[in-house]
Scaffold this active site. Structure first.
Site, PDB file in Angstrom:
ATOM      1  N   ASP A  61       0.828  -1.192   0.000  1.00 10.75           N
ATOM      2  CA  ASP A  61       0.000   0.000   0.000  1.00 10.75           C
ATOM      3  C   ASP A  61       0.872   1.256   0.000  1.00 10.75           C
ATOM      4  O   ASP A  61       1.666   1.483   0.912  1.00 10.75           O
ATOM      5  CB  ASP A  61      -0.857  -0.048   1.276  1.00 10.75           C
ATOM      6  CG  ASP A  61      -1.954   0.978   1.230  1.00 10.75           C
ATOM      7  OD1 ASP A  61      -2.616   1.073   0.198  1.00 10.75           O
ATOM      8  OD2 ASP A  61      -2.119   1.703   2.223  1.00 10.75           O
ATOM      9  N   THR A  94      -3.273   5.377  -4.153  1.00 14.30           N
ATOM     10  CA  THR A  94      -2.183   6.209  -3.637  1.00 14.30           C
ATOM     11  C   THR A  94      -0.914   6.040  -4.467  1.00 14.30           C
ATOM     12  O   THR A  94      -0.228   7.017  -4.750  1.00 14.30           O
ATOM     13  CB  THR A  94      -1.894   5.869  -2.164  1.00 14.30           C
ATOM     14  OG1 THR A  94      -1.690   4.466  -2.047  1.00 14.30           O
ATOM     15  CG2 THR A  94      -3.048   6.255  -1.282  1.00 14.30           C
ATOM     16  N   THR A  95      -0.609   4.810  -4.866  1.00  9.68           N
ATOM     17  CA  THR A  95       0.599   4.585  -5.659  1.00  9.68           C
ATOM     18  C   THR A  95       0.472   5.301  -7.003  1.00  9.68           C
ATOM     19  O   THR A  95       1.395   5.976  -7.462  1.00  9.68           O
ATOM     20  CB  THR A  95       0.802   3.078  -5.896  1.00  9.68           C
ATOM     21  OG1 THR A  95       0.587   2.400  -4.662  1.00  9.68           O
ATOM     22  CG2 THR A  95       2.182   2.784  -6.393  1.00  9.68           C
ATOM     23  N   ASP A 386      -9.353  -0.606   0.989  1.00 12.95           N
ATOM     24  CA  ASP A 386      -9.296  -0.155  -0.401  1.00 12.95           C
ATOM     25  C   ASP A 386     -10.591  -0.536  -1.111  1.00 12.95           C
ATOM     26  O   ASP A 386     -11.200   0.267  -1.811  1.00 12.95           O
ATOM     27  CB  ASP A 386      -8.120  -0.811  -1.154  1.00 12.95           C
ATOM     28  CG  ASP A 386      -6.785  -0.192  -0.773  1.00 12.95           C
ATOM     29  OD1 ASP A 386      -6.784   0.769   0.024  1.00 12.95           O
ATOM     30  OD2 ASP A 386      -5.749  -0.664  -1.267  1.00 12.95           O
TER      31      ASP A 386
HETATM   32  P1  ADP Z   1      -2.844   2.031  -6.095  1.00 10.25           P
HETATM   33  O1  ADP Z   1      -2.177   2.306  -4.792  1.00 10.25           O
HETATM   34  O2  ADP Z   1      -2.596   3.127  -7.080  1.00 10.25           O
HETATM   35  O3  ADP Z   1      -4.274   1.673  -5.978  1.00 10.25           O
HETATM   36  P2  ADP Z   1      -2.476  -0.725  -6.818  1.00 10.25           P
HETATM   37  O4  ADP Z   1      -1.272  -1.514  -6.477  1.00 10.25           O
HETATM   38  O5  ADP Z   1      -3.726  -0.996  -6.088  1.00 10.25           O
HETATM   39  O6  ADP Z   1      -2.072   0.789  -6.699  1.00 10.25           O
HETATM   40  O7  ADP Z   1      -2.715  -0.912  -8.373  1.00 10.25           O
HETATM   41  C1  ADP Z   1      -3.771  -0.274  -9.028  1.00 10.25           C
HETATM   42  C2  ADP Z   1      -3.650  -0.502 -10.510  1.00 10.25           C
HETATM   43  O8  ADP Z   1      -3.727  -1.888 -10.820  1.00 10.25           O
HETATM   44  C3  ADP Z   1      -4.762   0.180 -11.263  1.00 10.25           C
HETATM   45  O9  ADP Z   1      -4.238   0.884 -12.350  1.00 10.25           O
HETATM   46  C4  ADP Z   1      -5.642  -0.987 -11.708  1.00 10.25           C
HETATM   47  O10 ADP Z   1      -6.336  -0.710 -12.898  1.00 10.25           O
HETATM   48  C5  ADP Z   1      -4.636  -2.064 -11.897  1.00 10.25           C
HETATM   49  N1  ADP Z   1      -5.203  -3.422 -11.858  1.00 10.25           N
HETATM   50  C6  ADP Z   1      -5.914  -4.017 -10.887  1.00 10.25           C
HETATM   51  N2  ADP Z   1      -6.260  -5.281 -11.221  1.00 10.25           N
HETATM   52  C7  ADP Z   1      -5.748  -5.498 -12.447  1.00 10.25           C
HETATM   53  C8  ADP Z   1      -5.733  -6.612 -13.346  1.00 10.25           C
HETATM   54  N3  ADP Z   1      -6.322  -7.760 -13.042  1.00 10.25           N
HETATM   55  N4  ADP Z   1      -5.090  -6.474 -14.526  1.00 10.25           N
HETATM   56  C9  ADP Z   1      -4.490  -5.316 -14.844  1.00 10.25           C
HETATM   57  N5  ADP Z   1      -4.444  -4.249 -14.045  1.00 10.25           N
HETATM   58  C10 ADP Z   1      -5.070  -4.318 -12.869  1.00 10.25           C
HETATM   59 MG    MG Z   2      -5.218   0.059  -5.160  1.00 14.42          MG
END
Ligand code: ADP
Ligand code: MG
Length: 540
Positions: A61, A94-95, A386
């Site tokens: 996170d 957040t990322t 989340d």
């Molecule tokens: P954040 O802190 O920004 O939420 P995450 O590590 O949760 O970061 O990653 C979010 C990203 O991962 C988003 O751009 C989302 O669209 C992408 N994502 C989530 N599930 C999938 C998936 N199955 N395939 C491709 N991208 C995905």
């Molecule tokens: Mg996320």
């Protein structure tokens, strides 16, 4: 400054000006983005953070990582603020937000190298950010609370790759049920949903329970195990006499004096419990301590009592049972008491909890997370939060967008088209803004071991051909229609991430002078790049 007789500031003030200031700040901000980059997306890696006291956090996170890192560089701190705003406004993304800001600054640096003035860059970025908001609203998809299936997909997308993998469907179901239950006239008060943790069973046993659960057991086994028709007193002062923080010296010279002193103490406690009983309460939650004698008396009156209940729990119980937290026993009347159908002691895993069920406010819910170790449980809690945040924003705004980098690609494409309408150097800035957004799909690919250049090329050509929902599906590692692959996110994540990322990038770009006072030990060195972030290596 050359004139020795003129000094504006004390000598120990450090000052960095012009290009140096700009480059320093940009480098520090980029380093922050670089830290979280590898955690992005479902195939992102985790980080292990060890606090000075040896406490361990294993997480993916963004905001948790940055928060724990004790970053000191002023520009880097501004980046951390982005993550915090994102967390409080949306609860997810957040990322993404930090990475977009980092990339905006990195790309701005390229323009600075081409001798484009910072004010031109910031103007272009501002135009692009405004246009992005417009485009986002245009391409978003509308949903209602009846689209439960979409909401579940939103929850699952939020939790993919966050340790909740095997039970994603179950968690998504819990989240959607919980959110729909607390929804009232289109508004969702997340305060109604409490998250409690129990160590022992497996993650799969995580459950949604109606009412409030607190991790406290009744103070004495002699108290009833279950109370039906609970009348709940909530007090935030101790039911004990001796304040352990104050040592008092009492001189006693005869046994009689000692006796009467002890009697006096007993009388005061008895008085207190009498008042609780007179109010009609059969359950008591105390935010402070309850001493042995008070426990004995409460048990005798068959009152179920818990002590040292956390303030946040007291507030949740008060909200759920409509009882008022009182600070003085003389205020405790039947009107202040909360109501619930039952209060009972329950065992989950290794621990005992108190369950307040059938609350006056039927919207009070608890998600009880089960898991083997506290590290696992904590990471599940972050994943659930989340998911909750994303489902709530999707319902509140009624707008969602395709994930997997699809929305970023579509935005980039349309921003480039928009830039054609403008002339001059701002056009270049808008193009850099667009390519900063493409950094999201490219990192998603990179983190999954898929070639980012291939992915970007394919995504570009498919978006050019009008496939708005073409994104990278990381279940199959292919570029596909991600709506069909059920990868969906709330629009608000993107709206917030782009607006705070561009605001901070613009703010950092406008700084050409850093003046650091040296009052705080070590602060001088923190204005340089790389300093104040121990253990980090500079970028290549
Ligand atoms: P954040 O802190 O920004 O939420 P995450 O590590 O949760 O970061 O990653 C979010 C990203 O991962 C988003 O751009 C989302 O669209 C992408 N994502 C989530 N599930 C999938 C998936 N199955 N395939 C491709 N991208 C995905
Ligand atoms: Mg996320």
């Amino acid at each position: 400054m050359t004139d020795k007789s003129l000094t504006l500031m004390p000598e120990d003030i450090q000052r960095i000006m012009g290009k140096d200031a700009q480059r320093n700040n940009i480098l520090a901000a980029r380093m922050v983005a670089e830290v979280v980059k590898t955690t992005l997306g479902p195939k992102g890696m985790d980080k292990m953070l060890v606090s000075p006291t040896g406490e361990i956090i294993v997480t993916n996170d963004g905001v948790t990582i940055l928060d724990e890192m004790q970053i000191e560089h002023p520009a880097a701190k501004m980046m951390v603020e982005i993550a915090k705003t994102q967390e409080s406004e949306v609860g997810d993304g957040t990322t993404t937000a930090v990475m977009i800001a980092g990339k905006l600054l990195e790309n701005a640096e390229k323009l600075l190298d081409k001798k484009i003035h910072p004010t031109v860059i910031t103007k272009g970025y501002r135009l692009a950010a405004e246009k992005s908001q417009e485009i986002l609203k245009e391409v978003a998809l509308r949903i209602t609370s009846d689209n439960e299936d979409v909401l579940r997909q939103v929850a699952m997308t939020a939790m993919t790759g966050k340790g909740a993998e095997d039970s994603r469907e179950r968690f998504a179901d819990i989240i959607v049920r919980a959110v729909k239950q607390v929804q009232e006239d289109g508004k969702i008060d997340i305060e109604n949903i409490k998250i409690e943790k129990s160590k022992g069973d497996g993650i799969k046993d995580t459950e949604l329970i109606s009412g409030v659960i607190i991790d406290k057991e009744r103070v004495s086994q002699d108290m009833p195990k279950k109370v039906n028709g609970a009348k709940i007193a909530l007090i935030d002062f101790p039911l004990e006499l001796r304040n352990p923080e104050i040592t008092t010296k009492i001189s006693i010279s005869t046994p009689d004096q000692l006796q009467s002193f002890l009697h006096e103490e007993e009388r005061v406690i008895k008085d207190m419990i009498e008042k609780v009983k007179l109010s009609g309460a059969n359950v008591l939650f105390c935010q402070k301590g309850i001493d042995d004698f008070a426990q004995y008396l409460l048990a005798k009156e068959e009152i179920y009592a818990c002590r040292r209940v956390a303030k946040s729990d007291m507030e949740k119980i008060s909200k759920a049972t409509r009882g008022r937290i009182v600070s003085n026993l003389s205020e405790l009347t039947p009107f202040e008491l909360g109501d619930s159908e039952k209060v009972e002691s329950v065992k989950h895993g290794e621990d005992y909890f108190t369950h307040i069920g059938g609350c006056k406010n039927p919207k009070a819910l608890t998600i009880l997370i089960h898991g083997g170790t506290s590290h696992v449980i904590d990471e599940i809690e972050r994943a659930l939060k989340d998911g909750l945040g994303d489902v709530i924003c999707s319902l509140e705004s009624g707008l969602v967008v395709p994930g997997g980098g699809a929305i970023e690609m579509e935005l980039a494409k349309r921003l480039r088209e928009f830039s054609q309408e403008l002339s001059g150097r701002e056009q270049l800035a808008i193009e850099e803004f667009a390519s900063a957004l493409e950094f999201i799909p490219s990192t998603l690919a990179e983190n999954a071991g898929v070639d980012p250049i291939d992915v970007l090329t394919e995504l570009k050509s498919r978006h050019d051909a009008g496939e708005k929902s073409a994104g990278l599906n990381l279940f199959t590692n292919k570029v596909e229609n991600v709506l069909e692959a059920r990868i969906i996110e709330p629009l608000k994540i993107k709206i917030q991430a782009i607006s705070s990322a561009s605001e901070v990038a613009i703010m950092i770009l406008r700084i050409d002078d850093v003046i650091a006072s040296n009052t705080k030990k070590g602060s001088m060195k923190n204005v340089g790049p790389g300093m104040g972030m121990s253990g980090m290596s500079p970028l290549d």
